[in-house]
Design a protein around this motif. Structure first.
Motif, short mmCIF file in Angstrom:
data_model
loop_
_atom_site.label_atom_id
_atom_site.label_comp_id
_atom_site.label_asym_id
_atom_site.label_seq_id
_atom_site.Cartn_x
_atom_site.Cartn_y
_atom_site.Cartn_z
N VAL A 149 0.92 5.59 0.91
CA VAL A 149 0.28 6.80 1.45
C VAL A 149 1.30 7.94 1.43
O VAL A 149 2.51 7.71 1.36
CB VAL A 149 -0.25 6.60 2.89
CG1 VAL A 149 -1.39 5.61 2.91
CG2 VAL A 149 0.87 6.15 3.82
N LYS A 173 -7.04 2.52 2.60
CA LYS A 173 -5.78 2.98 3.19
C LYS A 173 -5.92 4.24 4.04
O LYS A 173 -4.96 4.61 4.74
CB LYS A 173 -4.74 3.21 2.10
CG LYS A 173 -5.11 4.29 1.09
CD LYS A 173 -4.06 4.35 0.00
CE LYS A 173 -4.39 5.41 -1.04
NZ LYS A 173 -3.38 5.43 -2.13
N ASP A 175 -7.81 1.26 -3.86
CA ASP A 175 -6.63 2.08 -4.14
C ASP A 175 -6.98 3.34 -4.90
O ASP A 175 -6.23 4.31 -4.89
CB ASP A 175 -5.60 1.28 -4.94
CG ASP A 175 -4.86 0.27 -4.09
OD1 ASP A 175 -4.79 0.46 -2.86
OD2 ASP A 175 -4.34 -0.72 -4.65
N TYR A 215 0.86 -1.18 0.00
CA TYR A 215 0.00 0.00 0.00
C TYR A 215 0.90 1.23 0.00
O TYR A 215 2.10 1.16 0.30
CB TYR A 215 -0.95 0.01 1.20
CG TYR A 215 -0.29 0.31 2.53
CD1 TYR A 215 -0.27 1.60 3.05
CD2 TYR A 215 0.33 -0.71 3.25
CE1 TYR A 215 0.36 1.86 4.26
CE2 TYR A 215 0.96 -0.45 4.47
CZ TYR A 215 0.97 0.85 4.96
OH TYR A 215 1.59 1.11 6.15
#
Length: 321
Positions: free
Chosen positions: A34, A243, A230, A32
């Motif tokens: 961020v 997320k 996503d 993931y």
């Protein structure tokens, strides 16, 4: 080949040329990302396959709605074959729609609601937006639903993508007026299909983003993975299903990576601090959340994951510890 700031790996099967689209394979990984940092240190077991199955479902649904996409076929369990276009540098040469097939250096964003975490709240507070820009007559409340979807545009080739005006977006993408209007109309249709499906399965589709190819026959083709966690902000009973949960932990725990400042200060990426790992308790909860979301969205029971009420209650329990 990993793609910067992406959770997908790309394998090129047939490279695209100026006159012919190529073929590639996207592998959805368990990573993931961020804060524009790129891939974070942890991986979430099962996330890649869960996201891939949502992407395949969405491409099929969008194709049935008459939207042309770059999806070609699924390669189980976590890969899809896609049509590829070239990635010319718009800084080296201004794009026009007759440049041959190319990936538009542009994200098109759509917003239906303004939940916690939406960049609109930050940009309004900073004076970068006015309520009128969002189609409102006053500053919106957190969680406010918009009467009409808000369409925005952002770059994709900058270290941190920038919001740009519609006129700037049209010039950057090399589109004439007809194709730019079509870009907006297709995006609204994508949003309508995804938001309608979300409502059917009990989710709120708050916002999302899409990308496009201009094909060699000068037609727009939907790319990326619309409607997956996503690319879209999906919520169930006020709980984020993606997320944003992890982003919030980094901020609340004081472990946020100051990417904007690092870039402004000219710090090379290979000298950026390494992010802290997530608390171990987060990983199984996030696995259950992604798998539960995928099963809820597709209607396919593959992992016997907890139902979404149970999975989101577990997320709330983590946050409130």
């Amino acid at each position: 080949m990993p793609i910067l700031n992406s959770t997908k790996d790309l394998h090129i099967v047939e490279p695209p040329t100026a006159t012919r689209e190529g073929v590639g394979v996207f592998a959805y990984t368990d990573h993931y990302s961020v804060f524009h940092y790129g891939r974070m240190p942890d991986s979430i077991p099962g996330k890649g396959e869960a996201t891939c199955r949502m992407a395949v479902f969405n491409f099929t649904m969008l194709e049935e709605a008459g939207i042309r996409t770059h999806f070609r076929r699924v390669i189980a369990p976590n890969r899809i074959e896609v049509t590829l276009a070239r990635r010319p540098d718009p800084a080296a040469r201004s794009l026009t729609r007759d440049c041959g097939n190319y990936l538009l250096p542009l994200q098109v964003l759509f917003r239906n609601e303004l939940p916690p975490g939406s960049s609109v709240h930050r940009r309004l507070a900073a004076g970068e937006l006015t309520p009128a820009d969002v189609g409102l007559d006053k500053v919106p409340a957190v969680g406010q639903r918009l009467e009409q979807p808000l369409i925005e545009y952002a770059t994709t080739r900058d270290d941190i993508n920038r919001f740009i005006t519609p006129g700037q977006a049209q010039r950057l993408a090399g589109l004439d007026g007809e194709h730019f209007r079509a870009l907006r109309e297709i995006t609204l249709k994508v949003n309508e299909v995804l938001t309608g499906h979300a409502a059917k399965v009990g989710l709120n589709h708050c916002d999302g983003k899409v990308e496009y190819l201009m094909t060699s026959d000068q037609e727009l083709m939907l790319a990326d993975s619309p409607g997956t966690p996503d690319e879209s902000r999906l919520m169930f009973n006020g709980v984020h299903c993606g997320k944003q949960i992890l982003r919030d932990w980094y901020v609340s725990s004081g472990h946020e990576i100051p990417v904007n400042r690092l870039i402004a200060d000219g710090v090379p990426r290979n000298q950026w601090p390494r992010p802290a790992a997530l608390p171990p308790a987060y990983l199984p909860v996030m696995t259950d959340l992604y798998q539960s979301l995928s099963e809820t969205w597709t209607g396919e029971r593959r992992w016997n994951a907890p139902d979404l009420p149970t999975a989101t209650r577990a997320v709330t329990g983590l946050i409130n510890r």
